[in-house]
Structure formats: C-alpha cells, structure tokens
Write a protein that holds these residues in place. Structure first.
Motif, short mmCIF file in Angstrom:
data_model
loop_
_atom_site.label_atom_id
_atom_site.label_comp_id
_atom_site.label_asym_id
_atom_site.label_seq_id
_atom_site.Cartn_x
_atom_site.Cartn_y
_atom_site.Cartn_z
N TYR A 172 0.83 -1.22 0.00
CA TYR A 172 0.00 0.00 0.00
C TYR A 172 0.86 1.26 0.00
O TYR A 172 0.46 2.30 -0.51
N LEU A 184 -12.92 18.03 4.77
CA LEU A 184 -12.60 16.82 5.54
C LEU A 184 -13.00 17.01 7.00
O LEU A 184 -13.55 16.10 7.63
N MET A 238 1.46 3.83 -2.83
CA MET A 238 0.58 4.96 -3.19
C MET A 238 0.99 6.26 -2.53
O MET A 238 0.51 7.32 -2.89
N LEU A 275 -9.96 -2.64 -1.38
CA LEU A 275 -9.20 -1.53 -1.97
C LEU A 275 -10.11 -0.61 -2.80
O LEU A 275 -10.02 0.62 -2.70
N LYS A 312 -3.63 4.93 3.31
CA LYS A 312 -2.49 4.92 2.38
C LYS A 312 -2.82 5.66 1.08
O LYS A 312 -1.96 5.85 0.24
N SER A 334 -10.78 5.55 15.02
CA SER A 334 -9.75 4.52 15.18
C SER A 334 -10.00 3.75 16.47
O SER A 334 -10.32 4.35 17.50
N SER A 351 -13.51 9.68 -1.04
CA SER A 351 -13.08 10.83 -1.83
C SER A 351 -14.10 11.25 -2.88
O SER A 351 -14.34 12.46 -3.04
N LEU A 386 -9.11 15.33 -4.91
CA LEU A 386 -10.17 16.29 -4.57
C LEU A 386 -9.87 17.67 -5.12
O LEU A 386 -10.75 18.38 -5.62
N PRO A 404 -8.64 13.14 9.69
CA PRO A 404 -9.67 12.44 8.92
C PRO A 404 -9.16 11.15 8.29
O PRO A 404 -9.95 10.31 7.88
N TYR A 405 -7.85 11.01 8.17
CA TYR A 405 -7.29 9.80 7.56
C TYR A 405 -6.86 8.78 8.61
O TYR A 405 -6.11 7.85 8.30
N HIS A 421 -2.10 1.78 10.29
CA HIS A 421 -3.12 1.60 9.25
C HIS A 421 -3.67 2.92 8.73
O HIS A 421 -4.70 2.94 8.05
N MET A 422 -3.00 4.02 9.04
CA MET A 422 -3.46 5.32 8.52
C MET A 422 -3.63 5.23 7.01
O MET A 422 -2.87 4.52 6.33
#
Ligand code: HEM
Length: 561
Positions: free
Chosen positions: A148, A411, A151, A332, A500, A419, A340, A509, A491-492, A497-498
C-alpha cells in the motif's frame, strides 16, 4: 385507536406489569447511583473518569445507540481532560479526544495496542474473506500491507496522479454533454438523471449534484488504479460501491445476512456483484501475468497501476486463490471510492454557494489550470466543447492555499474517521500530570470527529469556513508564505493503518474541484436557493439526506491559439 390505548393502559395497571416496571426502575436507579467514578489518582498516572450508567452490563450502549454523536459531544464538554472511560457489554472502552492524547494512542506499537483486529474483522464481515483465509495467508498479509505504501509517494503516487489527471482532462468536456437522450449521455449523467432545460433562451443541464459528481469522479479516476478494462467491462461498478457503502456499518456489525433489512440486503447483493466482477478481473490478470491470453474483454491490462502490478506479483508468488484476490480488491476499491468521490460534492456545493469565494478560487487557481476553446473547423452545425489546456496538479496542490483550506475544511466537517485499538499490555497515555492508565484487555477509541467538531478548537464548528486553515508561515529566508494544512485534524486516521491513499486523495479532490470550477458554471434551478442539506453518517464520511438538483452550463473559454 382509543380502544387499543385503553387496553394498553389496563395492561400497564396490572399488578405484575407494575411490579416489573418498578423492579426495572429500581435496578436502573440503583445502578446509576452505584456507578460512575471521577478521575482518580493525584500523582503519576490517573484513571480516566467514568460517567454513571443505568443498565448493568450494557453500560453506556443505550446512550450510544440512541444518539452517540450528542452523547459523546456532551462528555467532551463535561470532561475537558480529553479522555473518558465508558462501559460497553461489560468491557471498558477509553474514548480519547484530546489531540495530543489521540496522537500518542495512534503511535502505540502494535504489541501494546493492536488495531489490526478491526481490519481483520472487516475482511470477514464485509469484504468476502473466510475466517480461514486470514490464518492461511498470514505470510502474504504483511507483504500486501507494505505494498500500500506504493501509493504514498514516488513513482507509485505519480503514476496514479498523472493517469487520473489525463483521464480527467479528456473527460471534463463530457461532465455534462447537453444530450437529452440517456442513450447519448455519459454514464455519470444517466446516474444523475440529467436532462437538458431551456431557460430564457439559455440551455442548461439539470442534474442531481451528488449523483453526477461522485459517479464522474469514480468513472474517470478508477482506471488509474484498476486499469481501463475493468472500468469499461463494468461501467455499473460505482453504483455497487455506493450501495455497499450505504450498508457497510450494518455488515460490520455482523448482522445475519438473511435479515430482511433493505440497506443490508442491497449491500449484500452489491458485495456479491462486485466479487463476481473482481473474480473475472483476477482470472484475467492471473493469465496476463503468466503471458497467457486473458480473453478479448481484457486486452489492455498493461495499463493497471503500479500498485496493482505489485499486488498481482504478490498473489502469484503465494499462489493465492482467485476468490481471496477478489475479496482483497473489494476492500481496496471501496477505500478508493467511498470517501473521496462523495467529498467532491461537498467542495462543489460550498464553493458554488458563495459567489465571492468562487471568484477568489478561480483567480487563485488560474495560473495552474486553463481552459481553451478549440477552433471549430467543422462549421456551425457542430459544436466543439472547450478543453483543459494547462493542468498543473503540483501547482494546484501546493500553491493554492484557499483551495487547499477548502479541502481541509471539507474533511473536517464531513469525515468521521474512528480509530479503535485493543490494549494488549498495561500502558499509559500522556505526559507529566496529564497521564492516564490504559489497562490490558480494554479498548481505546479515537473518534476523530469529536475533536474536529470541538468549538474550543474550531469556533462555530458546524459552519464550513473556507479560510479556517489558511495560515502565514515564515520561511528560513524570512519570507512569509501563505499556506494551509491539516493542523490537528485526523480524517485519515493514524498509526500503522493510517490511510495509504491520502496523498492521492488530496490531489484528487483538488484536481476535480479545480477542473469543474474552471470549466462550468453551476447554479440552483430557477426559483431555488443554495442550501446545505442535513447529513447522515456512512462508514467514514457524511452524505446529504436530500438530493440536490442543479443547473450546469459551460463557461466560455479564451480561443485556442
Ligand atoms: C478523502 C478521502 C479518504 C479518506 C477520508 C480516507 C480515510 C481513511 C481512513 C480513516 C482509513 C483507516 C485508517 C485507520 O485505520 O486508522 C483509511 C484506510 C485506507 N485507505 Fe483511505 N481515505 C480516503 C481516500 C482513499 C483513497 C483515494 C485510497 C486509494 C487510492 C485509500 C486507500 C486506503 C487504504 C488502502 C487504507 C488501508 C490502509 C492500511 O490498512 O494500512 N483511501 N482511509
């Protein structure tokens, strides 16, 4: 009706009913009196305060189920320390909302606070993995996770961004085609029930803004990740993603799939359809990777993203069954689209609603994006739409603070990431006197929107304010630069695991908003004003509860030289 009421009252007055109600009340009042504890410990690590509750074992579940958002917002005001402890089904759950504590929680190593149990659960409840798949394929699991990162930067990110920008550049003229017949329209227009309307001699396309924008983004951005064949062979695929996302939380709750609940049934059906599409895709990719003929529907697989090429390499190396590849790609594709694409709608809505802001943004982005009117060599019978000539994505995302701040504000207001970690070892959170104990075997949560909507940090938190995140920064050379960034919002998510896709999502965006704002004028239909619809929470982002029709026309562009 009156008869039923009388029967109900008579039943309620029967001695056994009265006794049951009285017993329940006594249990609730006694539980409330005996539970609840203030923050304890004066030096060193504290134990977070726990508000009282009424139902033994269930604890705070009733308050969370009735209106979790306002219950948590109330706790945030009552306990400004930034952490509170709740009881759900007999288990302790720490809710963390102070940004510094949330950051420390996110950064706890996996051995202390584990978050992977959530994604593993989603793999089974939502994405179509069997429980046994997770154990069998542990070896490739880590490799898939690492892939991941492709990206996030370098060639992998550039590949996604450039391919998406090219696709957008070639499709923007068809955002609305001015064709009245659905058979002549673009897929996203049909999904938004587009029609041509005439008003005072001027033609507009009338369409539903969310349907139009999210399907346009999905249809034109997905080829960059999945390749053009996947999107050409399954043009209806985005519709499945939206239905799946609408029932995502219900599936994650592990509700039985036979439950006759429409959003759940629709989500299950779209999951099956997506898995079928992805199965066919992976059968073809498997053949393609071995140099075999993948079939006439799959002639352009070379244009899949660098990330997908790496994933195919991993699947082949570990001889992973096609059904598992399809389930992994369902996750995915959902991650790529669910948040988004709908967020572009919110950016457009707020920017077009404010005509001054609209002009300021057009002025700000003008050096990095330019439309032109091509020469018409075919005579007046044929109309040639304007096209995007200059399209500098790095300029748009690094040199346009007002557009960037609008993105961050979107966002902040419309993404509700949450989380969750399972505490595997006794640990603490905080520094000095602001330190709190997290006990082994408990859960710790960071509902990020609790901070994003906190009036102490964001005055008038429910208002979308485009300039909120614009700031002036002094560089080493003493020069002041105007910029915008995420500040303390998350927001991410965070930790291992934030998201990717975040570096891509930001550019996506910004580029879609900039292209539409440059090429089109959007207004409400005659007699209607812009308004901001009420929202409902889906898996991570907020969706409008009502549809919004708009009128769209092309903006005149300077002649091509
Ligand atoms: C504004 C849009 C987006 C938002 C708000 C968003 C949000 C999130 C969140 C909250 C998570 C979970 C983080 C955690 O567990 O702490 C996540 C994970 C993920 N997202 Fe996104 N996302 C967005 C766009 C995207 C896009 C466009 C892609 C792909 C191109 C993507 C790919 C992923 C992946 C692969 C993960 C899993 C990461 C892992 O498990 O290591 N996201 N996203």
């Amino acid at each position: 009706m009156a008869g039923q009421l009388e029967q109900l009252l008579a039943k309620a007055q029967q001695p056994t009913t009265v006794a049951v109600i009285a017993a329940l009340l006594i249990v609730a009042i006694t539980t409330r009196l005996l539970t609840g504890a203030p923050e304890s410990g004066s030096k060193g690590a504290h134990t977070a305060a726990q508000p009282g509750y009424y139902v033994p074992f269930l604890g705070h579940v009733p308050q969370m189920s009735l209106n979790g958002d306002s219950f948590l917002a109330g706790l945030r005001e009552k306990y400004p320390q930034g952490i509170v402890s709740l009881l759900f089904m007999g288990k302790t759950h720490s809710i963390v909302y102070k940004p510094s504590l949330a950051t420390l929680l996110m950064n706890k190593p996996h051995s202390v606070a584990d978050e992977s149990f959530v994604s593993k659960r989603l793999c089974v409840t939502n994405f179509g993995f069997k429980k046994s798949d997770l154990d069998l394929f542990q070896a490739f699991w880590d490799e898939v996770g690492k892939a991941y990162n492709i990206m996030l930067s370098g060639e992998g990110l550039a590949n996604l961004v450039e391919t998406t920008a090219k696709s957008l550049q070639s499709s923007i003229a068809d955002f609305v085609t001015f064709n009245a017949y659905p058979s002549d329209q673009a897929e996203w227009e049909r999904m938004a029930e587009a029609d041509v309307v005439d008003h005072n001699g001027e033609q507009y396309v009338e369409a539903e803004l969310m349907g139009l924008s999210k399907n346009f983004v999905a249809q034109t951005a997905n080829p960059a990740l999945m390749g053009t064949d996947f999107c050409k062979n399954f043009p209806e695929h985005p519709k499945y993603v939206w239905d799946f996302d609408a029932g995502f939380v219900l599936m994650a709750m592990g509700l039985p799939s036979w439950l006759p609940w429409w959003p759940l049934q629709r989500a299950q059906a779209s999951k099956r359809r997506q898995l079928n599409c992805l199965y066919e895709y992976h059968e073809a990719l498997g053949k393609w990777s071995k140099g075999e003929e993948p079939g006439h529907r799959w002639e352009n697989l070379d244009d899949i993203s660098i990330l997908q090429k790496e994933r195919v390499r991993i699947w082949e190396k570990h001889e992973v069954p096609t059904s598992v590849r399809a389930a992994a790609d369902l996750g995915l594709v959902w991650a790529m689209n669910a948040n988004s694409s709908p967020l572009v709608y919110w950016m457009l809505l707020h920017i077009y609603k404010d005509t001054v802001l609209l002009e300021q943004i057009r002025e700000e982005i003008a050096p990095y994006i330019k439309g032109v009117q091509p020469k018409n060599l075919f005579g007046t019978g044929i109309s040639i739409p304007p096209k995007l000539e200059t399209f500098d994505i790095e300029g748009l995302s690094t040199k346009c603070p007002l557009l960037k701040s609008s993105y961050v504000e979107t966002l902040r207001l419309y993404v509700s990431a949450w989380s969750i970690k399972y505490v595997q070892q006794d640990t603490t959170l905080g520094r000095g006197d602001d330190t709190y104990v997290l006990n082994e075997g408990t859960y710790a949560h960071a509902p990020h929107d609790l901070h994003q909507l906190d009036p102490k940090y964001f005055p008038e938190p429910h208002e979308w304010q485009p300039r909120r995140h614009v700031k002036e920064v002094m560089g080493e050379d003493g020069k002041i630069t105007v910029t915008a960034d995420m500040g303390s919002i998350r927001p991410y998510g965070g930790g291992a695991h934030m998201c990717k896709g975040r570096a891509f999502a930001m550019r996506e965006l910004m580029m879609y908003t900039a292209a539409i704002v440059t090429m089109y004028d959007i207004r409400r239909p005659e007699g209607q004003e812009w308004s901001v619809p009420k929202t409902t929470k889906q898996a991570a982002s907020r969706h409008p509860t009502k549809e919004m029709k708009v009128w769209i026309k092309r903006r005149p562009q300077p002649d091509e030289e």
